[in-house]
Design a protein around this motif. Structure first.
Motif, PDB file in Angstrom:
ATOM      1  N   SER A 108       0.777  -1.185  -0.018  1.00 17.16           N
ATOM      2  CA  SER A 108       0.195   0.132   0.079  1.00 17.16           C
ATOM      3  C   SER A 108       0.845   1.194   0.046  1.00 17.16           C
ATOM      4  O   SER A 108       0.499   2.160  -0.417  1.00 17.16           O
ATOM      5  CB  SER A 108      -1.169  -0.012   1.227  1.00 17.16           C
ATOM      6  OG  SER A 108      -1.932  -0.857   1.367  1.00 17.16           O
ATOM      7  N   THR A 109       2.101   1.115   0.615  1.00 17.29           N
ATOM      8  CA  THR A 109       3.106   2.232   0.555  1.00 17.29           C
ATOM      9  C   THR A 109       3.547   2.524  -0.780  1.00 17.29           C
ATOM     10  O   THR A 109       3.539   3.777  -1.297  1.00 17.29           O
ATOM     11  CB  THR A 109       4.142   2.053   1.584  1.00 17.29           C
ATOM     12  OG1 THR A 109       3.890   1.262   2.815  1.00 17.29           O
ATOM     13  CG2 THR A 109       5.105   3.279   1.937  1.00 17.29           C
ATOM     14  N   CYS A 132       2.164  14.731  -0.690  1.00 16.69           N
ATOM     15  CA  CYS A 132       1.217  14.546  -1.409  1.00 16.69           C
ATOM     16  C   CYS A 132       0.316  13.646  -0.503  1.00 16.69           C
ATOM     17  O   CYS A 132       0.781  12.511  -0.453  1.00 16.69           O
ATOM     18  CB  CYS A 132       1.469  14.368  -2.814  1.00 16.69           C
ATOM     19  SG  CYS A 132      -0.050  13.796  -3.768  1.00 16.69           S
ATOM     20  N   SER A 133      -0.755  13.700  -0.171  1.00 14.44           N
ATOM     21  CA  SER A 133      -1.877  12.719   0.303  1.00 14.44           C
ATOM     22  C   SER A 133      -2.780  12.150  -0.798  1.00 14.44           C
ATOM     23  O   SER A 133      -3.509  12.718  -1.431  1.00 14.44           O
ATOM     24  CB  SER A 133      -2.741  13.488   1.524  1.00 14.44           C
ATOM     25  OG  SER A 133      -1.978  13.842   2.446  1.00 14.44           O
ATOM     26  N   VAL A 134      -1.934  10.766  -1.052  1.00 13.62           N
ATOM     27  CA  VAL A 134      -2.729   9.968  -2.108  1.00 13.62           C
ATOM     28  C   VAL A 134      -3.829   9.266  -1.650  1.00 13.62           C
ATOM     29  O   VAL A 134      -3.791   8.702  -0.595  1.00 13.62           O
ATOM     30  CB  VAL A 134      -1.724   9.050  -2.900  1.00 13.62           C
ATOM     31  CG1 VAL A 134      -2.455   8.415  -3.895  1.00 13.62           C
ATOM     32  CG2 VAL A 134      -0.525   9.797  -3.234  1.00 13.62           C
ATOM     33  N   ARG A 135      -4.999   9.298  -2.135  1.00 10.05           N
ATOM     34  CA  ARG A 135      -6.130   8.852  -1.544  1.00 10.05           C
ATOM     35  C   ARG A 135      -6.472   7.568  -2.548  1.00 10.05           C
ATOM     36  O   ARG A 135      -6.810   7.495  -3.506  1.00 10.05           O
ATOM     37  CB  ARG A 135      -7.419   9.914  -1.712  1.00 10.05           C
ATOM     38  CG  ARG A 135      -7.173  11.300  -0.816  1.00 10.05           C
ATOM     39  CD  ARG A 135      -8.184  12.205  -1.230  1.00 10.05           C
ATOM     40  NE  ARG A 135      -7.963  12.605  -2.737  1.00 10.05           N
ATOM     41  CZ  ARG A 135      -8.840  13.521  -3.417  1.00 10.05           C
ATOM     42  NH1 ARG A 135      -9.354  14.215  -2.631  1.00 10.05           N
ATOM     43  NH2 ARG A 135      -8.755  13.561  -4.731  1.00 10.05           N
ATOM     44  N   ILE A 136      -6.211   6.500  -1.636  1.00 14.12           N
ATOM     45  CA  ILE A 136      -6.428   5.289  -2.541  1.00 14.12           C
ATOM     46  C   ILE A 136      -7.549   4.500  -2.092  1.00 14.12           C
ATOM     47  O   ILE A 136      -7.934   4.333  -0.917  1.00 14.12           O
ATOM     48  CB  ILE A 136      -5.138   4.347  -2.104  1.00 14.12           C
ATOM     49  CG1 ILE A 136      -3.815   5.067  -2.257  1.00 14.12           C
ATOM     50  CG2 ILE A 136      -5.177   2.894  -2.684  1.00 14.12           C
ATOM     51  CD1 ILE A 136      -2.649   4.419  -1.478  1.00 14.12           C
ATOM     52  N   LYS A 143     -11.727  -0.562   1.085  1.00 14.59           N
ATOM     53  CA  LYS A 143     -11.402   0.406   2.001  1.00 14.59           C
ATOM     54  C   LYS A 143     -10.590   1.701   1.510  1.00 14.59           C
ATOM     55  O   LYS A 143      -9.930   1.352   0.457  1.00 14.59           O
ATOM     56  CB  LYS A 143     -10.578  -0.316   3.163  1.00 14.59           C
ATOM     57  CG  LYS A 143     -11.673  -1.502   4.249  1.00 14.59           C
ATOM     58  CD  LYS A 143     -12.712  -0.830   4.825  1.00 14.59           C
ATOM     59  CE  LYS A 143     -13.421  -1.728   5.495  1.00 14.59           C
ATOM     60  NZ  LYS A 143     -14.327  -1.032   6.439  1.00 14.59           N
ATOM     61  N   THR A 144     -10.523   2.574   2.361  1.00 13.44           N
ATOM     62  CA  THR A 144      -9.720   3.593   1.781  1.00 13.44           C
ATOM     63  C   THR A 144      -8.420   3.723   2.799  1.00 13.44           C
ATOM     64  O   THR A 144      -8.430   3.427   3.885  1.00 13.44           O
ATOM     65  CB  THR A 144     -10.484   5.075   2.028  1.00 13.44           C
ATOM     66  OG1 THR A 144     -11.465   5.010   1.456  1.00 13.44           O
ATOM     67  CG2 THR A 144      -9.498   6.175   1.755  1.00 13.44           C
ATOM     68  N   ILE A 145      -7.356   3.949   1.936  1.00 12.86           N
ATOM     69  CA  ILE A 145      -6.010   4.205   2.432  1.00 12.86           C
ATOM     70  C   ILE A 145      -5.622   5.691   2.100  1.00 12.86           C
ATOM     71  O   ILE A 145      -5.304   5.947   0.987  1.00 12.86           O
ATOM     72  CB  ILE A 145      -5.025   3.115   2.035  1.00 12.86           C
ATOM     73  CG1 ILE A 145      -5.791   1.627   2.359  1.00 12.86           C
ATOM     74  CG2 ILE A 145      -3.549   3.271   2.809  1.00 12.86           C
ATOM     75  CD1 ILE A 145      -4.950   0.597   1.770  1.00 12.86           C
ATOM     76  N   ILE A 146      -4.910   6.334   3.196  1.00 13.38           N
ATOM     77  CA  ILE A 146      -4.327   7.560   2.733  1.00 13.38           C
ATOM     78  C   ILE A 146      -2.629   7.544   2.874  1.00 13.38           C
ATOM     79  O   ILE A 146      -2.095   6.943   3.983  1.00 13.38           O
ATOM     80  CB  ILE A 146      -4.932   8.762   3.565  1.00 13.38           C
ATOM     81  CG1 ILE A 146      -6.228   8.865   3.561  1.00 13.38           C
ATOM     82  CG2 ILE A 146      -4.122  10.098   3.155  1.00 13.38           C
ATOM     83  CD1 ILE A 146      -6.757   9.000   2.287  1.00 13.38           C
ATOM     84  N   LEU A 176       1.265   6.029   6.554  1.00 19.39           N
ATOM     85  CA  LEU A 176       0.010   5.434   5.852  1.00 19.39           C
ATOM     86  C   LEU A 176      -1.239   5.600   7.074  1.00 19.39           C
ATOM     87  O   LEU A 176      -0.602   5.251   8.187  1.00 19.39           O
ATOM     88  CB  LEU A 176       0.203   3.732   5.656  1.00 19.39           C
ATOM     89  CG  LEU A 176       0.985   3.535   4.434  1.00 19.39           C
ATOM     90  CD1 LEU A 176       1.159   1.980   4.257  1.00 19.39           C
ATOM     91  CD2 LEU A 176       0.566   3.954   3.261  1.00 19.39           C
ATOM     92  N   GLU A 177      -2.357   5.801   6.599  1.00 21.70           N
ATOM     93  CA  GLU A 177      -3.533   5.798   7.160  1.00 21.70           C
ATOM     94  C   GLU A 177      -4.540   4.809   6.614  1.00 21.70           C
ATOM     95  O   GLU A 177      -5.143   5.172   5.496  1.00 21.70           O
ATOM     96  CB  GLU A 177      -4.133   7.308   7.465  1.00 21.70           C
ATOM     97  CG  GLU A 177      -3.087   8.096   8.225  1.00 21.70           C
ATOM     98  CD  GLU A 177      -3.849   9.631   8.379  1.00 21.70           C
ATOM     99  OE1 GLU A 177      -3.979  10.217   9.539  1.00 21.70           O
ATOM    100  OE2 GLU A 177      -4.312  10.299   7.469  1.00 21.70           O
ATOM    101  N   PHE A 178      -4.932   3.847   7.583  1.00 20.57           N
ATOM    102  CA  PHE A 178      -6.004   2.908   7.193  1.00 20.57           C
ATOM    103  C   PHE A 178      -7.272   3.135   7.789  1.00 20.57           C
ATOM    104  O   PHE A 178      -7.607   3.053   8.945  1.00 20.57           O
ATOM    105  CB  PHE A 178      -5.545   1.445   7.589  1.00 20.57           C
ATOM    106  CG  PHE A 178      -4.379   1.047   6.890  1.00 20.57           C
ATOM    107  CD1 PHE A 178      -4.234   0.152   5.788  1.00 20.57           C
ATOM    108  CD2 PHE A 178      -3.137   1.297   7.495  1.00 20.57           C
ATOM    109  CE1 PHE A 178      -3.146  -0.311   5.119  1.00 20.57           C
ATOM    110  CE2 PHE A 178      -1.689   0.884   6.998  1.00 20.57           C
ATOM    111  CZ  PHE A 178      -2.061   0.206   5.655  1.00 20.57           C
TER     112      PHE A 178
END
Length: 397
Positions: A108-109, A132-136, A143-146, A176-178
């Motif tokens: 995810s990184t 840059c906060s990539v919104r995945i 689920k969303t990962i930032i 990473l933020e899950f």
């Protein structure tokens, strides 16, 4: 006899956290592989070099471990407030199988960094210098990962002094933020990240007996047990587990029974077709040990010890998604993870793994009697190892 030439597909080989994988843009894949199905699975197996009865991946990009037998697809996202869609395939080493049942937290990184590298993020969102906060959108688990990716001179900054145990060289830190990482759909406790509705279960494992277990769906479905209950200390390195077939068979039996109890499969036989999930991990109270790098981890440096198995073998460090499960379980008083860490309310823990230590955090709370987690976070790093084209024989693809 005429043979079809090799196919040449644009690809990037990346390290993310303590894993490596081959990354593709969806648009660059052969048309038949741009949709889920047999053609995509065949392509990914051939890229990695599976199935390989020799267990070496000599004729592919894989590294013959669960950490290095991975493929990733990224594309622009049409979802509101998201930049990219990220799909992950765990390729089996010795069988013809690609497991799509979960995410890879380590990669995810790299997904966040690759999204910028590959031109999949709106340039207006990328600062000249900064983060840059990539919104995945993680498509496997919905689920969303930032990924907070450092940027220098308008490009991903890959070099830096952030050190990650399990990775030899330092690099730039990616946070990473899950978000809302719990899976609250399946199991007896429907609507809870604890699928049976309990923080600790009694798990009856054939040939082993009844084990206390915490079963959690957060980051990735995980079965936590106490190390001492299966004859270990929590200080073990890979050779102590992976060189013993009977030990690996025991852990697979535990994993299968946990999967049944969590509602992921109906019978133990089905576990062979769901190798990536759930994970099984064993926990223990802090103790001194010598990590795989030769560095001593002192008991006072950590809150607990955790060892986890992935694809049937003890992981050399810790899977990113399992780290999310550890952070979440540690934040809920009464779970085996929380108790191993000393109990009580915790928003973060430092745990010892075979390669060293890792700090993880989670924000959990109880709502109407059910536990939920708002987000979990950790720091990793990523970098491109090679980019260009991967070549695979065209027959059957």
């Amino acid at each position: 006899m005429a043979h079809a030439p090799q196919m040449r597909i644009p690809a990037t080989y990346m390290r993310g956290g303590t894993s490596k994988g081959v990354f593709f843009r969806l648009q660059d894949l052969p048309p038949a592989a741009q949709v889920p199905g047999e053609a995509r699975d065949r392509l990914f197996m051939r890229v990695i070099g599976s199935p390989d009865p020799y267990g070496k991946h000599t004729d592919g990009m894989g590294g013959a471990t669960s950490s290095t037998s991975k493929c990733v697809i990224l594309s622009r996202s049409e979802r509101a407030e998201h930049d990219v869609e990220y799909l992950y395939g765990q390729v089996s080493i010795d069988t013809a199988f690609v497991d799509w049942s979960g995410n890879c937290g380590n990669l995810s990184t790299a997904a966040g960094a690759f999204a910028i590298h590959a031109g999949l993020v709106d340039p207006a969102r990328i600062p000249r210098d900064g983060t840059c906060s990539v919104r995945i959108w993680q498509a496997n688990i919905g689920k969303t990962i930032i990924a907070h990716v450092p940027v220098s001179d308008g490009a991903v900054q890959e070099t830096g002094d952030f050190e990650l145990d399990g990775v030899t060289f330092p690099a730039a830190e990616i946070v990473l933020e899950f978000l809302d990482p719990a899976d609250e759909g399946e199991g007896e406790g429907g609507g809870s990240m604890f699928p049976t509705g309990k923080l600790v279960d009694d798990l009856d494992v054939p040939g082993v007996g009844v084990l206390r277990a915490t079963l959690i769906n957060a980051g990735i479905p995980t079965v936590f047990i106490n190390a001492k209950d299966v004859g270990f200390k929590g200080t073990e390195l890979q050779d102590a587990i992976n060189g013993h077939p009977e030990t690996l068979a025991m852990f697979e039996s535990i994993r299968a029974q946990g999967a049944i109890r969590m509602g992921l499969i109906e019978s133990a036989e089905q576990a062979a077709k769901r190798q990536h999930t759930p994970k099984v991990a064993f926990v223990a109270k802090p103790a001194d040990y010598l990590s795989s790098s030769g560095k001593t981890v002192h008991a006072e440096e950590v809150d607990l010890l955790v060892r986890a198995l992935s694809m049937g073998k003890l992981h050399h460090a810790m899977m990113g998604t399992a780290a999310v499960a550890i952070a979440t379980a540690a934040s809920v008083p009464g779970t085996l993870v929380n108790l191993a860490a000393g109990g009580g309310d915790r928003s973060e823990v430092v745990f010892g793994h075979p390669s060293g230590t890792l700090r993880v955090g989670a924000e959990a709370r109880q709502v109407d009697g059910n536990w939920t987690v708002l987000k979990a976070s950790m720091s990793r790093s990523a970098r491109i190892l090679m980019e260009g084209w991967v070549r695979v024989p065209g027959e059957g693809l």
